[in-house]
Design a protein around this motif. Structure first.
Motif, PDB file in Angstrom:
ATOM      1  N   GLN A 119      20.185  89.957 169.466  1.00 60.87           N
ATOM      2  CA  GLN A 119      19.998  88.600 169.973  1.00 60.87           C
ATOM      3  C   GLN A 119      21.237  87.744 169.732  1.00 60.87           C
ATOM      4  N   ILE A 120      21.842  87.863 168.546  1.00 63.35           N
ATOM      5  CA  ILE A 120      23.073  87.130 168.236  1.00 63.35           C
ATOM      6  C   ILE A 120      24.190  87.525 169.189  1.00 63.35           C
ATOM      7  N   LEU A 121      24.308  88.827 169.452  1.00 67.65           N
ATOM      8  CA  LEU A 121      25.335  89.302 170.380  1.00 67.65           C
ATOM      9  C   LEU A 121      25.153  88.659 171.742  1.00 67.65           C
ATOM     10  N   ASN A 122      23.926  88.578 172.206  1.00 67.66           N
ATOM     11  CA  ASN A 122      23.642  87.967 173.500  1.00 67.66           C
ATOM     12  C   ASN A 122      23.944  86.473 173.499  1.00 67.66           C
ATOM     13  N   VAL A 123      23.484  85.764 172.470  1.00 68.73           N
ATOM     14  CA  VAL A 123      23.700  84.312 172.387  1.00 68.73           C
ATOM     15  C   VAL A 123      25.177  83.982 172.245  1.00 68.73           C
ATOM     16  N   SER A 124      25.894  84.761 171.456  1.00 69.36           N
ATOM     17  CA  SER A 124      27.308  84.466 171.205  1.00 69.36           C
ATOM     18  C   SER A 124      28.153  84.590 172.465  1.00 69.36           C
ATOM     19  N   CYS A 125      27.626  85.285 173.478  1.00 68.02           N
ATOM     20  CA  CYS A 125      28.364  85.470 174.729  1.00 68.02           C
ATOM     21  C   CYS A 125      27.758  84.694 175.892  1.00 68.02           C
ATOM     22  N   ASN A 161      23.634 105.745 183.061  1.00 65.07           N
ATOM     23  CA  ASN A 161      24.997 105.218 183.005  1.00 65.07           C
ATOM     24  C   ASN A 161      25.138 104.160 181.908  1.00 65.07           C
ATOM     25  N   SER A 162      24.593 104.467 180.763  1.00 62.99           N
ATOM     26  CA  SER A 162      24.694 103.577 179.611  1.00 62.99           C
ATOM     27  C   SER A 162      24.907 104.409 178.352  1.00 62.99           C
ATOM     28  N   ILE A 163      25.472 103.776 177.331  1.00 67.71           N
ATOM     29  CA  ILE A 163      25.648 104.445 176.044  1.00 67.71           C
ATOM     30  C   ILE A 163      24.288 104.825 175.461  1.00 67.71           C
ATOM     31  N   VAL A 164      23.320 103.908 175.569  1.00 66.45           N
ATOM     32  CA  VAL A 164      21.990 104.172 175.017  1.00 66.45           C
ATOM     33  C   VAL A 164      21.359 105.391 175.694  1.00 66.45           C
ATOM     34  N   VAL A 185      20.327  87.658 180.102  1.00 67.70           N
ATOM     35  CA  VAL A 185      21.388  88.504 179.558  1.00 67.70           C
ATOM     36  C   VAL A 185      22.727  87.814 179.755  1.00 67.70           C
ATOM     37  N   ALA A 186      23.567  87.831 178.735  1.00 65.48           N
ATOM     38  CA  ALA A 186      24.863  87.152 178.770  1.00 65.48           C
ATOM     39  C   ALA A 186      25.749  87.707 179.883  1.00 65.48           C
ATOM     40  N   PRO A 187      26.648  86.873 180.441  1.00 66.28           N
ATOM     41  CA  PRO A 187      27.630  87.373 181.406  1.00 66.28           C
ATOM     42  C   PRO A 187      28.427  88.531 180.817  1.00 66.28           C
ATOM     43  N   ASN A 188      28.760  89.489 181.663  1.00 72.24           N
ATOM     44  CA  ASN A 188      29.520  90.676 181.277  1.00 72.24           C
ATOM     45  C   ASN A 188      28.712  91.660 180.438  1.00 72.24           C
ATOM     46  N   PHE A 189      27.396  91.421 180.315  1.00 72.34           N
ATOM     47  CA  PHE A 189      26.500  92.379 179.682  1.00 72.34           C
ATOM     48  C   PHE A 189      25.510  92.905 180.719  1.00 72.34           C
ATOM     49  N   LYS A 190      24.893  94.023 180.409  1.00 76.70           N
ATOM     50  CA  LYS A 190      23.826  94.554 181.243  1.00 76.70           C
ATOM     51  C   LYS A 190      22.653  94.961 180.357  1.00 76.70           C
ATOM     52  N   ASN A 191      21.465  94.852 180.929  1.00 78.07           N
ATOM     53  CA  ASN A 191      20.242  95.299 180.276  1.00 78.07           C
ATOM     54  C   ASN A 191      20.148  96.810 180.432  1.00 78.07           C
ATOM     55  N   THR A 192      20.014  97.547 179.325  1.00 77.22           N
ATOM     56  CA  THR A 192      20.021  99.005 179.426  1.00 77.22           C
ATOM     57  C   THR A 192      18.735  99.670 178.933  1.00 77.22           C
ATOM     58  N   ALA A 202      17.563  96.745 174.914  1.00 76.10           N
ATOM     59  CA  ALA A 202      18.967  97.078 174.633  1.00 76.10           C
ATOM     60  C   ALA A 202      19.853  96.396 175.650  1.00 76.10           C
ATOM     61  N   ILE A 203      21.024  95.969 175.194  1.00 74.28           N
ATOM     62  CA  ILE A 203      22.043  95.408 176.076  1.00 74.28           C
ATOM     63  C   ILE A 203      23.385  96.039 175.724  1.00 74.28           C
ATOM     64  N   GLU A 204      24.275  96.081 176.706  1.00 73.46           N
ATOM     65  CA  GLU A 204      25.623  96.618 176.490  1.00 73.46           C
ATOM     66  C   GLU A 204      26.636  95.768 177.237  1.00 73.46           C
ATOM     67  N   MET A 205      27.789  95.580 176.641  1.00 71.73           N
ATOM     68  CA  MET A 205      28.859  94.858 177.315  1.00 71.73           C
ATOM     69  C   MET A 205      29.543  95.791 178.298  1.00 71.73           C
ATOM     70  N   ILE A 206      29.754  95.289 179.489  1.00 72.87           N
ATOM     71  CA  ILE A 206      30.350  96.089 180.562  1.00 72.87           C
ATOM     72  C   ILE A 206      31.833  96.287 180.286  1.00 72.87           C
ATOM     73  N   ASN A 207      32.306  97.513 180.530  1.00 76.29           N
ATOM     74  CA  ASN A 207      33.722  97.860 180.399  1.00 76.29           C
ATOM     75  C   ASN A 207      34.249  97.719 178.970  1.00 76.29           C
ATOM     76  N   LYS A 208      33.376  97.927 177.990  1.00 74.73           N
ATOM     77  CA  LYS A 208      33.797  98.000 176.592  1.00 74.73           C
ATOM     78  C   LYS A 208      33.379  99.353 176.046  1.00 74.73           C
ATOM     79  N   PRO A 209      34.216  99.987 175.220  1.00 78.31           N
ATOM     80  CA  PRO A 209      33.860 101.309 174.689  1.00 78.31           C
ATOM     81  C   PRO A 209      32.555 101.310 173.907  1.00 78.31           C
ATOM     82  N   PHE A 210      32.325 100.266 173.076  1.00 77.15           N
ATOM     83  CA  PHE A 210      31.071 100.208 172.320  1.00 77.15           C
ATOM     84  C   PHE A 210      30.802  98.776 171.863  1.00 77.15           C
ATOM     85  N   VAL A 211      30.050  98.036 172.651  1.00 72.66           N
ATOM     86  CA  VAL A 211      29.476  96.747 172.254  1.00 72.66           C
ATOM     87  C   VAL A 211      28.018  96.808 172.699  1.00 72.66           C
TER      88      VAL A 211
END
Length: 241
Positions: A119-125, A161-164, A185-192, A202-211
């Motif tokens: 949740q913090i990751l989502n809010v912070s972005c 097509n997700s890390i999860v 969901v924060a911009p540049n993230f996707k719901n996975t 679960a959420i993941e930042m797009i085009n990042k190796p691991f966020v």
């Protein structure tokens, strides 16, 4: 190869013994550092210091950031008013964790957020939260189990097509101990991943190796669940680059 140092953001608990009444203590469930150590990382617990320069120095000494579970996120941090089912919040914890996430992203550090950490990751972005799951759906499944969190609770359905998905496959049975959840969901993230009632898991930042943000509690399952431990191994490995 040198093992990566993984920063684990501390939380706060108050001591109510007479001789220490009202004093704050840094607290982290020891299953987080155990899971990191089992995944071949070196866990480092960060105490909460209200100083942005110290926060940056703490982060700069590490190779990755784990944002753990904990208390509710104050909705004022995502520009919403508190609703009746909001739980306990702490401004210092919010400030510290949000700034850790933002600065870690600026440093291109891998991040794993768990429960509140997701949740913090989502809010912070720039994302928002449901202050209680009952505000999200009229037919929720159980998200705050009474059984120990080493036990599983409900399935999650995972996007390809997700890390999860690479770790857990199309679906997985997970534990659950939350009443807030990601809303927008924060911009540049996707719901996975989602639960059967549509709650984002679960959420993941797009085009990042691991966020990656995970809404359940994998640290409570990693000791006896090889698949779950692979999440921490993938995270720690990403911190070696």
């Amino acid at each position: 190869m040198k093992k990566p140092l993984i920063a684990i953001a501390g939380g706060i608990v108050k001591d109510f013994r007479i001789e220490f009444a009202g004093e704050d203590y840094t607290r982290v469930n020891n299953n987080y550092p155990r899971a990191i150590a089992e995944a071949e990382g070196i866990p480092v617990i960060l105490p909460l210091i209200n100083d942005i320069d110290i926060l940056l120095d703490q982060l700069s000494a590490c190779d990755g950031l784990l944002l753990p579970g904990g208390i509710d996120v104050n909705p004022l941090s995502y520009k919403e008013l508190p609703r009746p089912l909001l739980g306990n919040c702490n401004d210092l914890v919010d400030w510290y964790h949000i700034n850790l996430a933002q600065k870690a992203l600026e440093l291109n550090m891998p991040i794993l957020g768990i429960c509140r950490g997701c949740q913090i990751l989502n809010v912070s972005c720039g994302g928002t939260l449901h202050q209680d799951i009952s505000y999200a759906t009229d037919s929720p499944i159980l998200h705050k189990q009474e059984s120990h969190l080493s036990e599983k609770c409900h399935p999650v359905y995972i996007e390809e097509n997700s890390i999860v998905h690479e770790i857990f496959g199309d679906s997985y049975i997970v534990n659950s101990a939350h009443h807030q959840a990601v809303k927008e969901v924060a911009p540049n993230f996707k719901n996975t991943a989602v639960s059967p009632d549509g709650i984002i898991e679960a959420i993941e930042m797009i085009n990042k190796p691991f966020v990656v943000g995970i809404q359940w509690h994998p640290e409570m399952m990693a000791a006896h669940d090889t698949t779950t431990l692979n999440l921490f191994k993938r995270f720690v490995y990403s911190c070696k680059d």
